[in-house]
Design a protein around this motif. Sequence first.
Motif, PDB file in Angstrom:
ATOM      1  N   LEU A   1      -6.256   7.910  -0.017  1.00 15.84           N
ATOM      2  CA  LEU A   1      -6.582   6.642  -0.681  1.00 15.84           C
ATOM      3  C   LEU A   1      -5.951   5.455   0.033  1.00 15.84           C
ATOM      4  CD1 LEU A   1      -6.392   7.570  -4.478  1.00 15.84           C
ATOM      5  CD2 LEU A   1      -8.412   7.003  -3.120  1.00 15.84           C
ATOM      6  N   ILE A   2      -4.727   5.603   0.517  1.00 16.88           N
ATOM      7  CA  ILE A   2      -4.074   4.521   1.258  1.00 16.88           C
ATOM      8  C   ILE A   2      -4.886   4.169   2.508  1.00 16.88           C
ATOM      9  CG2 ILE A   2      -2.063   3.922   2.671  1.00 16.88           C
ATOM     10  CD1 ILE A   2      -0.350   5.448   0.670  1.00 16.88           C
ATOM     11  N   ALA A   3      -5.346   5.199   3.223  1.00 13.25           N
ATOM     12  CA  ALA A   3      -6.149   4.960   4.423  1.00 13.25           C
ATOM     13  C   ALA A   3      -7.452   4.245   4.073  1.00 13.25           C
ATOM     14  CB  ALA A   3      -6.436   6.283   5.130  1.00 13.25           C
ATOM     15  N   ALA A   4      -8.104   4.696   2.992  1.00  7.75           N
ATOM     16  CA  ALA A   4      -9.373   4.085   2.595  1.00  7.75           C
ATOM     17  C   ALA A   4      -9.179   2.632   2.158  1.00  7.75           C
ATOM     18  CB  ALA A   4     -10.014   4.899   1.470  1.00  7.75           C
ATOM     19  N   VAL A   5      -8.179   2.407   1.319  1.00  9.84           N
ATOM     20  CA  VAL A   5      -7.922   1.049   0.838  1.00  9.84           C
ATOM     21  C   VAL A   5      -7.544   0.125   1.993  1.00  9.84           C
ATOM     22  CG1 VAL A   5      -6.382  -0.359  -0.573  1.00  9.84           C
ATOM     23  CG2 VAL A   5      -7.288   1.775  -1.491  1.00  9.84           C
ATOM     24  N   THR A   6      -6.732   0.654   2.934  1.00 13.29           N
ATOM     25  CA  THR A   6      -6.362  -0.149   4.100  1.00 13.29           C
ATOM     26  C   THR A   6      -7.597  -0.569   4.879  1.00 13.29           C
ATOM     27  OG1 THR A   6      -4.250   1.012   4.271  1.00 13.29           O
ATOM     28  CG2 THR A   6      -4.987  -0.215   6.200  1.00 13.29           C
TER      29      THR A   6
ATOM     30  N   LEU B   1       0.822  -1.208   0.000  1.00 10.42           N
ATOM     31  CA  LEU B   1       0.000   0.000   0.000  1.00 10.42           C
ATOM     32  C   LEU B   1       0.859   1.262   0.000  1.00 10.42           C
ATOM     33  CD1 LEU B   1      -2.859  -0.993   2.481  1.00 10.42           C
ATOM     34  CD2 LEU B   1      -3.001  -0.757  -0.002  1.00 10.42           C
ATOM     35  N   VAL B   2       1.871   1.294   0.859  1.00  9.37           N
ATOM     36  CA  VAL B   2       2.711   2.491   0.942  1.00  9.37           C
ATOM     37  C   VAL B   2       3.537   2.660  -0.331  1.00  9.37           C
ATOM     38  CG1 VAL B   2       4.527   3.664   2.231  1.00  9.37           C
ATOM     39  CG2 VAL B   2       2.770   2.385   3.447  1.00  9.37           C
TER      40      VAL B   2
END
Length: 510
Positions: free
Chosen positions: A319-324, A298-299
């Motif tokens: 987006l990273i937070a949402a996908v996580t 993700l990162v």
Amino acid sequence: MRVLARRRRRASITVHHGWLQPKQSIHPIGFTQRSYVFILLERALLQHPMGMPANSQLKLSSSQPDLELIERLSAIQAICLGVVAIIAATIFCGWLVRGLGAWLPDGWSLMKVNTASCMLLGCGSLALSRTKRSEWQLWLSRVLAIVLVVLAGSALFEHVTGRITGLDTLLASDAASDMPGRMSLQTAAYLSLLGLSLVFARARKSALSTVVDALTMGFVALTLVILAGYCFGAARLFGQSTHTLTSPQTLLSMVMLAFVAVGRRAEYGYFSVFVGMGIGSRIARAVLLFALLLPFLLVLGGAYTTLVGWLSEPYAAALIAAVTSIVLFATVAVMAWRINDLERDLREMSLTDELTGVLNQRGFSLLGEQALRESRRSRSALTVLFFDLDGLKHVNDSLGHDVGSQFVRDVAALLSANFRGADIVARVGGDEFAVITASDSASTQIALARIFEAAETINSSGEGKRYLISFSVGEASSDVFGSESFAELVARADAMMYEQKHAKKISTKR
């Protein structure tokens, strides 16, 4: 008392004659019956969370290791040790054999000679610490681990205090480096932790075992930190300068040694959860690789989108937070479904007779009590039929246990085929079956006539059977307004069956 005493005698005979056979579910519970059974089971468990008494519960060792998995891991571990040994031995020779370094790939010298030595010592110690090793091999493993701790510890001491011990350049000078011969701080810390864990590698089930597991977790965490440093360009996480750093070949060796060390501890340490046979172990194995790789992926994905200009940093972070969150939510859901599936399988195994595939005594008692409550709530009839096979002991003694087992399976198949899917068919003893049916006496008699007719058809067909299917049966119906317990209802059906069996014996003698 007479019924209870007879039941105890049969229980002892059952064990003596070996009715517990390997699982041969020739006639499993049908889909309709299974669905009804588990509806009743769910209701019964809600009313009785503990299920059956503790002394009658099926006790499984969920922490018992999966021997097949350990065998496969041992083969992979051997390959990893071989790869690390080849890398370290090649670089070790490159330092000591003049001219050999010119033939090695660029950057080989970033793995210092002491680092290569420590890798070889770690390989040797791990190879000698396997199970079923002799006492002298285990002692040699500890000696190699102690030497590893001394070499790595001296480099760690030099980094912390700034003092020179001289061990770094004992084998090779490494004059081109700003810290001649010294491994990086991260590598020294990793190898020190690895060496200490290997000194006490055989510790189990004690405070020392917990310490070894903590040391193992420590160098695994260091490996991940160094890997993250490489992935995201954080040079200070894997070295102190361009000449004193954890090289890629060193990192590869560290990953493989960490895998082997964790695998060894998994046989009896904290990490045994990953090789167990329980539900938790299966789930842990399923999500382990995913859990380790997901943050990196993700990162890295977010960093790439900002690097190529697709997204600004705030949008990439969002987006990273949402996908996580989405991925973790899906993972939790999948894990929950998997746990429920495994729990359902375990329930079915604990309620099923291994020989016949119908319910066992535990399932019969648990579901029968619930069925009786349901019948009284709906003011409907409930009938218990108790079957006892005629001549099973004679078949078993004269024709063998395999034929006797086939006799039992044939009766189970006969009962399952001639009762409705919603009826409960169970094997409650070595030669005893019971059926719970939501029918009145008249409907039950029709079903019994159909069963006796089917048995006669099988007996007269001459299908190669060396025995005749015959049984005695007792019937007892509940009073929808009564207070009779399920156990009393079963005892009444059992007594009726015993009377019929006794009458048959008297008739035969005449």
